[in-house]
Design a protein around this motif. Structure first.
Motif, short mmCIF file in Angstrom:
data_model
loop_
_atom_site.label_atom_id
_atom_site.label_comp_id
_atom_site.label_asym_id
_atom_site.label_seq_id
_atom_site.Cartn_x
_atom_site.Cartn_y
_atom_site.Cartn_z
N GLU A 156 2.27 -5.09 -7.76
CA GLU A 156 2.33 -4.11 -6.49
C GLU A 156 0.83 -3.63 -6.32
O GLU A 156 0.23 -3.34 -5.20
CB GLU A 156 3.32 -3.07 -6.68
CG GLU A 156 4.72 -3.65 -6.51
CD GLU A 156 4.80 -3.88 -5.04
OE1 GLU A 156 4.48 -3.43 -4.27
OE2 GLU A 156 5.46 -5.00 -4.87
N ASP B 100 -5.40 -5.55 -2.45
CA ASP B 100 -5.76 -6.57 -1.45
C ASP B 100 -5.57 -6.13 0.00
O ASP B 100 -6.46 -6.33 0.98
CB ASP B 100 -4.85 -7.74 -1.86
CG ASP B 100 -5.40 -8.56 -2.97
OD1 ASP B 100 -6.34 -8.12 -3.61
OD2 ASP B 100 -4.50 -9.30 -3.36
N LEU B 101 -4.46 -5.35 0.28
CA LEU B 101 -4.37 -4.74 1.63
C LEU B 101 -5.37 -3.89 1.86
O LEU B 101 -6.05 -4.00 3.14
CB LEU B 101 -2.93 -4.17 1.51
CG LEU B 101 -2.84 -3.37 3.09
CD1 LEU B 101 -2.33 -4.41 3.94
CD2 LEU B 101 -1.38 -2.53 2.60
N LEU C 180 -1.41 -6.16 -4.76
CA LEU C 180 -0.87 -6.18 -3.44
C LEU C 180 -1.65 -5.15 -2.52
O LEU C 180 -2.28 -5.27 -1.63
CB LEU C 180 0.29 -6.51 -3.12
CG LEU C 180 0.94 -7.66 -3.63
CD1 LEU C 180 2.56 -7.59 -3.58
CD2 LEU C 180 0.52 -8.89 -2.73
N ASN C 181 -1.50 -3.92 -3.07
CA ASN C 181 -1.95 -2.70 -2.47
C ASN C 181 -3.59 -2.69 -2.40
O ASN C 181 -4.31 -2.62 -1.25
CB ASN C 181 -1.64 -1.56 -2.91
CG ASN C 181 -0.16 -1.08 -2.62
OD1 ASN C 181 0.38 -1.40 -1.64
ND2 ASN C 181 0.55 -0.70 -3.73
N GLY D 78 -8.61 -5.92 2.83
CA GLY D 78 -8.60 -6.35 3.96
C GLY D 78 -8.71 -5.57 5.04
O GLY D 78 -9.73 -5.98 5.96
N MET D 79 -8.32 -4.19 5.19
CA MET D 79 -8.46 -3.39 5.85
C MET D 79 -10.09 -2.88 5.87
O MET D 79 -10.46 -2.75 7.06
CB MET D 79 -7.71 -2.13 5.82
CG MET D 79 -6.06 -2.43 5.95
SD MET D 79 -5.21 -0.97 5.39
CE MET D 79 -5.55 0.13 6.64
#
Length: 177
Positions: free
Chosen positions: A104, A110-111, A107-108, A114-115
């Motif tokens: 998790e 990576d998110l 993933l956060n 990306g932003m």
């Protein structure tokens, strides 16, 4: 049967493959398997040490319950907890939960990355957020894998919150064992 397997070579070397006698081939396979297992056990014993442990029913239940809480087989739990104890390391109770937290966090990160890369976050703010998430991830994983010992926590409480330390001291002194 593979033509280059140890079993095939064994059966061929003793000549049972030419007989086409199923019963004889079956007996030869059993003999090969028995010899193979004996050799494996001998090789394994020369590389590893095995111990037998006898537990009372109460001890066995306690160990079984602890192993279940740690999501391990009893033998794996006994081995890992013993090695952790003598190494003064923490045995992570639920490796799957820790891995889920790690996933998790990744993933956060990576998110947010990306932003940041797609310019949804202002450059400076995005850089600061990513750095903080990275530090947070390291701290969380470190605490999950290597939590502080009780003595270390008491020393930290003593220096950071003397009132809390005095309360803790009173609780320990008044505790009836």
């Amino acid at each position: 049967m593979k033509k280059r397997s140890g079993l095939y070579e064994y059966l061929d070397s003793i000549g049972v493959l030419n007989t086409m006698d199923d019963a004889l081939i079956k007996m030869a396979k059993q003999a090969y398997r028995k010899a193979y297992q004996l050799k494996w056990k001998h090789d394994n014993r020369s590389k590893n040490k095995q111990y037998d442990v006898t537990l009372t029913l109460d001890e066995a239940k306690r160990v079984g319950d602890a192993a279940q809480k740690h999501r391990r087989s009893i033998t794996r739990f006994l081995k890992e907890s013993c090695i952790a104890y003598i190494s003064k390391r923490y045995l992570v109770p639920d490796v799957f939960a820790v891995n889920a937290i790690r996933k998790e966090l990744a993933l956060n990160y990576d998110l947010l990355r990306g932003m940041f890369d797609d310019n949804f976050l202002p450059q400076e703010a995005g850089r600061i957020i990513l750095e903080r998430i990275e530090v947070l991830e390291q701290k969380v994983l470190s605490e999950l894998h290597h939590p502080k010992m009780l003595e270390q926590l008491v020393v930290e409480v003593r220096s950071s919150d003397p009132v809390c330390f005095e309360t803790l001291k009173q609780l320990i002194q008044n505790h009836d064992p």
